[in-house]
Design a protein around this motif. Structure first.
Motif, short mmCIF file in Angstrom:
data_model
loop_
_atom_site.label_atom_id
_atom_site.label_comp_id
_atom_site.label_asym_id
_atom_site.label_seq_id
_atom_site.Cartn_x
_atom_site.Cartn_y
_atom_site.Cartn_z
N ARG A 126 0.82 -1.21 0.00
CA ARG A 126 0.00 0.00 0.00
C ARG A 126 0.85 1.26 0.00
N GLN A 127 1.99 1.24 0.73
CA GLN A 127 2.69 2.51 0.89
C GLN A 127 4.22 2.43 0.81
N ALA A 128 4.84 1.27 1.01
CA ALA A 128 6.29 1.21 1.05
C ALA A 128 6.88 1.38 -0.35
N GLU A 129 8.05 2.01 -0.37
CA GLU A 129 8.78 2.17 -1.63
C GLU A 129 10.05 1.33 -1.66
N ILE A 130 10.49 0.90 -0.49
CA ILE A 130 11.58 -0.07 -0.36
C ILE A 130 11.11 -1.13 0.62
N VAL A 131 11.37 -2.38 0.33
CA VAL A 131 11.06 -3.47 1.25
C VAL A 131 12.35 -4.21 1.57
N PHE A 132 12.75 -4.16 2.84
CA PHE A 132 13.90 -4.91 3.34
C PHE A 132 13.35 -6.16 4.03
N THR A 133 13.80 -7.33 3.62
CA THR A 133 13.30 -8.54 4.27
C THR A 133 14.29 -9.68 4.03
N PRO A 134 14.40 -10.63 4.96
CA PRO A 134 15.31 -11.76 4.72
C PRO A 134 14.75 -12.68 3.63
N LEU A 135 15.60 -13.06 2.69
CA LEU A 135 15.23 -14.01 1.65
C LEU A 135 16.42 -14.94 1.43
N HIS A 136 16.15 -16.26 1.39
CA HIS A 136 17.24 -17.22 1.35
C HIS A 136 17.28 -18.07 0.09
N THR A 137 16.19 -18.08 -0.69
CA THR A 137 16.18 -18.84 -1.93
C THR A 137 15.66 -17.96 -3.05
N LEU A 138 16.18 -18.19 -4.25
CA LEU A 138 15.74 -17.40 -5.40
C LEU A 138 14.25 -17.62 -5.66
N GLU A 139 13.79 -18.87 -5.51
CA GLU A 139 12.38 -19.16 -5.75
C GLU A 139 11.49 -18.39 -4.77
N GLY A 140 11.90 -18.35 -3.51
CA GLY A 140 11.14 -17.59 -2.52
C GLY A 140 11.15 -16.11 -2.82
N ALA A 141 12.31 -15.60 -3.27
CA ALA A 141 12.41 -14.18 -3.62
C ALA A 141 11.52 -13.85 -4.81
N GLN A 142 11.52 -14.72 -5.81
CA GLN A 142 10.69 -14.46 -6.99
C GLN A 142 9.21 -14.46 -6.65
N ALA A 143 8.80 -15.36 -5.77
CA ALA A 143 7.39 -15.41 -5.36
C ALA A 143 7.00 -14.14 -4.62
N LEU A 144 7.84 -13.68 -3.68
CA LEU A 144 7.54 -12.46 -2.95
C LEU A 144 7.56 -11.26 -3.89
N TYR A 145 8.52 -11.24 -4.81
CA TYR A 145 8.64 -10.14 -5.78
C TYR A 145 7.34 -10.00 -6.58
N ARG A 146 6.86 -11.12 -7.11
CA ARG A 146 5.63 -11.09 -7.90
C ARG A 146 4.45 -10.66 -7.05
N ASP A 147 4.39 -11.19 -5.82
CA ASP A 147 3.26 -10.89 -4.94
C ASP A 147 3.23 -9.42 -4.56
N LEU A 148 4.38 -8.87 -4.16
CA LEU A 148 4.43 -7.46 -3.76
C LEU A 148 4.06 -6.54 -4.91
N LYS A 149 4.59 -6.83 -6.09
CA LYS A 149 4.30 -5.97 -7.24
C LYS A 149 2.81 -6.04 -7.60
N ALA A 150 2.24 -7.25 -7.53
CA ALA A 150 0.82 -7.40 -7.85
C ALA A 150 -0.05 -6.68 -6.83
N ARG A 151 0.31 -6.81 -5.55
CA ARG A 151 -0.46 -6.10 -4.52
C ARG A 151 -0.36 -4.59 -4.71
N ALA A 152 0.84 -4.11 -5.07
CA ALA A 152 1.00 -2.67 -5.29
C ALA A 152 0.10 -2.19 -6.42
N VAL A 153 0.05 -2.96 -7.49
CA VAL A 153 -0.81 -2.60 -8.62
C VAL A 153 -2.27 -2.57 -8.19
N ALA A 154 -2.66 -3.52 -7.33
CA ALA A 154 -4.04 -3.56 -6.84
C ALA A 154 -4.39 -2.30 -6.05
N TYR A 155 -3.39 -1.66 -5.46
CA TYR A 155 -3.61 -0.40 -4.74
C TYR A 155 -3.44 0.82 -5.64
#
Length: 452
Positions: free
Chosen positions: A237-266
């Motif tokens: 909804r409002q963040a422009e940078i997201v700092f978070t622990p990520l340990h696998t590329l697959e997990g990072a890609q899933a979060l990346y897609r999810d965050l971008k999609a949620r941002a678009v929804a807002y």
């Protein structure tokens, strides 16, 4: 299929006082008095700026670390260190381009105070301020602010959302062109361009207006670090940078897609939210040198400190009955999952998945404070960063050198030129403000947006 990336990787530098590794203060190349040494931070910020980092980042805690003093005497983190916003104001005077981002909790501050401090920092730095918005679950902090316990999770985030809305409203108190400052007419400002907020909500009643001009960036750059579903929704909804622990590329890609999609929804542009997970780089000119550096740091971890840090990571679960060479005991797994904390579940999943002993687990976790460690030559580390970036798992990284200043010097001297040679990272700053360098727009005032 996504088109190849043409943008540049973003880099932040996270400055724990002596370094990110939990035993960094014991390393002979760390600044042992970093918690009270301003010159140390000034030199770090200047080094990061010479390397064209986007930003420096400082964490915060409004309490000393709780626990047994016999353990804590081996672990200085959060026991003595500068207030981050005060420190960043000092760093603004000795730098000219690098962004200045600090944590400030919405649980134990008031919106007016934070808005005023952020406005001051943005003006003092020429538009380089950023705010890492956090809610506080640490009971020791609650004790310092007239409370017996932290607010419940849902209420903390509800308060945080209202808090940030109030801060934005206060920062919009004055239109950008409100100040005439004309001696001949004896008119300093245009009263029609001053706005009282008159906010009345569940958690705050704030009249305003703010006694500070609208900042150069409009609003500071907003950052966030939570990993729960509620936190991710707030970030979208409002963040422009997201700092978070990520340990696998697959997990990072899933979060990346999810965050971008949620941002678009807002109603936001997907490129206006940057995912920058923590990265703990151990750099050597050879693989053997990097491994030797890492193993030396690991050997400095005091067992009591390792247990205490791991206990905190899994929800303050007591580990005293777990032996050093024992894998994850079912009662501890159950107790950690019972906390309901997303962070705790991630740590338990890692412990169980990799079949680690207690000692191996606290060494892995404590060594990087839960962030991802990459060891090796500059080319090896650049390879990892490039794979995650080009694979759209990240927009950049929050680099957390294990030892300061030595670890930052290694990364700047050895890894940054490798990234630049590959065309992944800038040769010079694109602009003068943090927003310009991150490719983020300057937000218009809500009063400008609502005018006919």
């Amino acid at each position: 299929m996504n088109a190849p990336r043409t943008d540049k990787m973003k880099l932040g530098a996270f400055f724990h006082p002596t370094g990110n590794h939990v035993a960094s203060w014991l390393h002979p190349q760390s600044q042992i008095d970093a918690g009270t040494n301003f010159r140390h931070y000034a030199q770090l910020a200047q080094t990061a700026e010479r390397a064209k980092f986007d930003l420096v980042f400082l964490a915060d805690s409004a309490a000393t670390r709780a626990g047994k003093l016999d353990t804590l005497r081996h672990w200085p983190q959060y026991m003595v260190f500068f207030d981050p916003l005060t420190l960043l104001a000092g760093l603004a005077a000795v730098t000219s381009h690098i962004g200045l981002v600090a944590t400030a909790t919405t649980s134990y501050n008031e919106p007016y105070n934070i808005a005023r401090r952020l406005a001051a920092l943005d003006h003092m730095s020429g538009g380089r301020a950023g705010w890492n918005v956090v809610t506080s679950s640490n009971i020791s902090e609650a004790y310092n602010f007239n409370r017996d316990a932290p607010l419940p999770h849902g209420e903390r985030y509800e308060r945080a959302m209202e808090f940030t809305d109030v801060v934005k409203g206060l920062l919009d108190s004055w239109d950008d062109d409100a100040f005439i400052r004309d001696r001949d007419s004896a008119i300093y400002f245009d009263p029609d361009k001053l706005h009282a907020l008159n906010h009345c909500g569940k958690h705050f009643q704030v009249r305003g207006p703010l006694n500070a001009a609208r900042p150069p960036q409009g609003y500071p750059v907003f950052a966030q670090a939570g990993v729960s579903d509620t936190a991710q929704d707030m970030a979208a909804r409002q963040a422009e940078i997201v700092f978070t622990p990520l340990h696998t590329l697959e997990g990072a890609q899933a979060l990346y897609r999810d965050l971008k999609a949620r941002a678009v929804a807002y109603g936001r542009e997907p490129d206006h939210i940057k995912l920058m997970p923590g990265l703990n780089p151990v750099v050597g000119r050879t693989e053997a040198e990097a491994e030797e550096k890492h193993q030396y740091l690991q050997s400095l971890i005091h067992p009591d400190v390792g247990r205490a840090l791991l206990s905190t990571a899994i929800g303050e679960v007591d580990l005293s009955a777990c032996k050093e060479n024992e894998t994850l005991p079912p009662p501890i797994r159950a107790a950690a999952l019972a906390t309901g904390k997303t962070d705790a579940r991630h740590v338990v999943d890692m412990w169980e998945r990799d079949g680690l002993t207690l000692r191996q687990m606290y060494q892995r976790f404590a060594g990087a404070r839960g962030q991802r460690t990459v060891k090796g030559t500059p080319a090896r580390i650049a390879d990892e960063m490039e794979t995650w970036f080009r694979g759209r798992g990240v927009d950049g990284f929050l680099v957390q050198p294990p030892v300061l200043p030595a670890g930052l010097d290694d990364f700047v001297e050895l890894v940054v030129p490798e990234l630049q040679k590959r065309g992944l990272f800038r040769e010079d700053y694109e602009g003068t403000t943090l927003r310009e360098n991150l490719g983020l727009p300057r937000p218009a005032s809500q009063y400008q947006r609502s005018s006919p």
